[in-house]
Design an enzyme around this catalytic site. Structure first.
Site, PDB file in Angstrom:
ATOM      1  N   GLN A  41       0.828  -1.211   0.000  1.00 52.25           N
ATOM      2  CA  GLN A  41       0.000   0.000   0.000  1.00 52.25           C
ATOM      3  C   GLN A  41       0.861   1.260   0.000  1.00 52.25           C
ATOM      4  O   GLN A  41       0.564   2.224  -0.684  1.00 52.25           O
ATOM      5  CB  GLN A  41      -0.923   0.008   1.219  1.00 52.25           C
ATOM      6  CG  GLN A  41      -1.846   1.211   1.277  1.00 52.25           C
ATOM      7  CD  GLN A  41      -2.879   1.209   0.168  1.00 52.25           C
ATOM      8  OE1 GLN A  41      -3.330   0.143  -0.256  1.00 52.25           O
ATOM      9  NE2 GLN A  41      -3.242   2.373  -0.323  1.00 52.25           N
ATOM     10  N   GLU A  42       1.923   1.254   0.783  1.00 51.22           N
ATOM     11  CA  GLU A  42       2.759   2.451   0.927  1.00 51.22           C
ATOM     12  C   GLU A  42       3.520   2.793  -0.348  1.00 51.22           C
ATOM     13  O   GLU A  42       3.560   3.947  -0.748  1.00 51.22           O
ATOM     14  CB  GLU A  42       3.751   2.268   2.082  1.00 51.22           C
ATOM     15  CG  GLU A  42       3.123   2.294   3.449  1.00 51.22           C
ATOM     16  CD  GLU A  42       2.580   3.661   3.824  1.00 51.22           C
ATOM     17  OE1 GLU A  42       3.131   4.689   3.397  1.00 51.22           O
ATOM     18  OE2 GLU A  42       1.582   3.700   4.557  1.00 51.22           O
ATOM     19  N   SER A  43       4.166   1.796  -0.965  1.00 51.99           N
ATOM     20  CA  SER A  43       5.054   2.092  -2.090  1.00 51.99           C
ATOM     21  C   SER A  43       4.828   1.215  -3.318  1.00 51.99           C
ATOM     22  O   SER A  43       5.481   1.438  -4.334  1.00 51.99           O
ATOM     23  CB  SER A  43       6.509   1.913  -1.653  1.00 51.99           C
ATOM     24  OG  SER A  43       6.785   0.535  -1.409  1.00 51.99           O
TER      25      SER A  43
END
Length: 167
Positions: free
Chosen positions: A31-33
């Site tokens: 989700q983050e990167s």
């Protein structure tokens, strides 16, 4: 959650260090990167684990924030720290995971201040814990925040959002 082969061992180690399931760490990184070690967010978070520069200074051990293995190592240590910071608020594993993810997004101080809720709510902290027994929110199929994607997105009902999520 499919973990890219080159990161599998590092994610396992990160999860072990954090005391969290591998799937949680993997979903968080996804989700983050999107597993991009060169990712830079509009607000300046960098690397595979999307650390803000100030946080990276403390947790990055002097390494390059764009080194994915350094990022995954720091992620495990940081998540372990956050889990410890909110431990007194949790009574089960599900809360531990959700509150730790909320602390990652909003800061452990905010999660502590609002009793597990990462954004201000005019409802008492017990509203959050009671929502497990009688949910006042639903989980949509799509979500934008790491907390929402992993632990369920919250829709306000009856004028409140008793969930560990921030805008």
């Amino acid at each position: 959650m499919k973990i890219p082969a080159q990161y599998r061992e590092a994610v396992e180690k990160s999860a072990d260090t954090a005391g969290l399931p591998i799937g949680i760490i993997a979903a968080q990184i996804n989700q983050e990167s999107g597993w991009n070690p060169k990712a830079v967010s509009p607000v300046g978070a960098r690397g595979i684990a999307q650390f803000m520069p100030e946080t990276w200074e403390e947790w990055g051990n002097g390494k390059d924030p764009f080194d994915p293995f350094a990022g995954l190592d720091a992620q495990g240590r940081y998540m372990k720290y956050l889990a410890g910071e909110i431990a007194d608020l949790t009574s089960n594993e599900k809360e531990k995971i959700q509150f730790t993810l909320a602390a990652y997004n909003a800061g452990a101080g905010n999660v502590q201040k609002y009793g597990g809720i990462s954004r201000p709510s005019r409802k008492p902290a017990t509203m959050w814990k009671s929502s497990w027994a009688t949910p006042r929110w639903t989980i949509p199929q799509t979500a934008k925040s790491p907390v929402a994607s992993i632990s369920g997105s919250c829709k306000p009902m009856n004028g409140h959002t008793p969930c560990p999520i921030h805008a």
